[in-house]
Design an enzyme around this catalytic site. Structure first.
Site, PDB file in Angstrom:
ATOM      1  NE  ARG A 172     -14.246 -36.596  41.284  1.00 57.73           N
ATOM      2  CZ  ARG A 172     -14.932 -36.378  42.402  1.00 57.73           C
ATOM      3  NH1 ARG A 172     -15.286 -37.415  43.156  1.00 57.73           N
ATOM      4  NH2 ARG A 172     -15.269 -35.161  42.774  1.00 57.73           N
ATOM      5  CE  LYS A 198     -10.390 -33.588  42.461  1.00 58.25           C
ATOM      6  NZ  LYS A 198     -10.921 -32.771  41.338  1.00 58.25           N
ATOM      7  CG  HIS A 273     -15.399 -36.144  33.797  1.00 59.55           C
ATOM      8  ND1 HIS A 273     -15.121 -36.737  35.016  1.00 59.55           N
ATOM      9  CD2 HIS A 273     -15.564 -34.820  34.067  1.00 59.55           C
ATOM     10  CE1 HIS A 273     -15.112 -35.817  35.960  1.00 59.55           C
ATOM     11  NE2 HIS A 273     -15.387 -34.650  35.416  1.00 59.55           N
ATOM     12  NE  ARG A 276     -17.705 -36.353  38.722  1.00 55.61           N
ATOM     13  CZ  ARG A 276     -18.078 -36.665  39.961  1.00 55.61           C
ATOM     14  NH1 ARG A 276     -18.716 -37.799  40.191  1.00 55.61           N
ATOM     15  NH2 ARG A 276     -17.832 -35.875  40.977  1.00 55.61           N
ATOM     16  CG  HIS A 299     -18.948 -31.695  42.906  1.00 57.48           C
ATOM     17  ND1 HIS A 299     -19.949 -31.572  41.952  1.00 57.48           N
ATOM     18  CD2 HIS A 299     -17.933 -32.362  42.297  1.00 57.48           C
ATOM     19  CE1 HIS A 299     -19.538 -32.119  40.829  1.00 57.48           C
ATOM     20  NE2 HIS A 299     -18.334 -32.610  41.009  1.00 57.48           N
ATOM     21  CE1 TYR A 308     -17.910 -31.217  37.509  1.00 57.60           C
ATOM     22  CE2 TYR A 308     -18.481 -33.367  36.642  1.00 57.60           C
ATOM     23  CZ  TYR A 308     -17.545 -32.504  37.180  1.00 57.60           C
ATOM     24  OH  TYR A 308     -16.264 -32.930  37.385  1.00 57.60           O
TER      25      TYR A 308
END
Length: 332
Positions: A172, A198, A273, A276, A299, A308
């Protein structure tokens, strides 16, 4: 609920007064959660926008109902994003309401409200199988890296390291710019990097030989310019000429500039992104198990990783072929 930095709210609240104003309560809520600095900033903006909306209507946030939240949400859905020039996406509205719901859950635990008004609100439906991010093909990623390689100038080595980290690790942008020199290391024969992902989760990833080379070349150049050995470098991994930390907006501009130089048609719509997404798609196409890609990307839910993967509906990957091939082998 009165704060020196917000207009006085006209309607008295039937609930117990808070020991501090909205800003202090928000900071206490953020301290109570394990969040990255970027997520904290985003949540501050989200709650600040709600408090501003309430103040403009002389509405005490402690007395808000799901009807108020619904009115606020419908207003968000028609709000034009300053960066895109288009109405906010359902995912963006849902994220803002999620932050607000968490804030009210905190107030509920403090017994400052009797119920969470967001719980009964009509939140926008978010398609978990869709992402608005513009992706990149493997060839386009290669072209982006090649464009970085052809650059010259004082920031070229740093830019190559930044793009390599995005492309090979799928980081990220917040994770990328938060890296420090001290986060680099070696583990069991692997060059590695550690960071906080995250949700405040500690993460570690392996550096590919290409990425390690780009990072080493950049740090060697930076150390030479400072008249220091590489081992004495400290501070942010990706730094500006003044030694400040490279910010996320600079990385956005870098990706688009290199994409334009590489001749990628959708360069104006790309973001960090996009790399990513390309990381996830390419990893799955190369046969990397879903759970390994999920772990690499940090995740919590495998459905996020699948979203994704832009190639997940490619009929080349239909399991029917594997079943048919196995049956053919059994029949000899």
């Amino acid at each position: 609920m009165v704060s020196s930095d917000a207009p006085a709210l006209a309607r008295p609240s039937p609930h117990p007064a808070l020991p501090a104003g909205p800003t202090d309560v928000t900071e206490a809520w953020l301290r109570n959660r394990r969040l990255s600095a970027h997520t904290r900033d985003a949540y501050r903006r989200d709650i600040g926008a709600w408090l501003t909306w309430c103040a403009a209507r002389d509405l005490d946030p402690l007395g808000a109902t799901f009807l108020h939240v619904n009115e606020y949400a419908r207003g968000l859905e028609s709000t034009v994003g300053p960066r895109t020039g288009r109405p906010l996406t359902p995912a963006t509205v849902a994220r803002r309401l999620s932050a607000l719901s968490s804030w009210y859950d905190f107030l509920l635990k403090l017994r400052a409200v009797e119920a969470n008004p967001v719980a009964g609100a009509d939140r926008p439906r978010v398609d978990r199988d869709h992402s608005a991010t513009v992706g990149l093909t493997p060839d386009e990623v290669d072209a982006l890296l090649a464009a970085a390689e052809t650059e010259s100038g004082p920031t070229a080595a740093r830019n190559r390291a930044a793009i390599a980290l995005l492309a090979d690790l799928g980081l990220r942008v917040g994770e990328l710019v938060s890296l420090d020199v001290a986060d680099l290391g070696a583990e069991r024969g692997h060059r590695s990097v550690r960071f906080v992902g995250k949700g405040g989760k500690p993460r570690r990833r392996a550096l590919t030989p290409g990425t390690a080379y780009a990072v080493d070349a950049y740090l060697s150049q930076r150390a030479a310019g400072a008249g220091l050995p590489v081992v004495d470098l400290a501070g942010p991994l990706l730094a500006t000429a003044s030694g400040a930390r490279l910010d996320r907006h600079s990385v956005f501009r870098l990706v688009r500039r290199l994409a334009r130089a590489a001749g990628i048609p959708a360069w104006e719509k790309l973001s960090p992104h996009s790399l990513r997404h390309a990381f996830a798609t390419t990893a799955r196409a190369e046969g990397v198990p879903l759970e390994d890609v999920q772990d690499a990307m940090g995740h919590a839910d495998p459905r996020t990783t699948r979203r994704y993967d832009r190639d997940r509906h490619n009929l080349d990957r239909d399991p029917a072929y594997a079943i048919w091939a196995a049956r053919a082998r059994r029949r000899g």
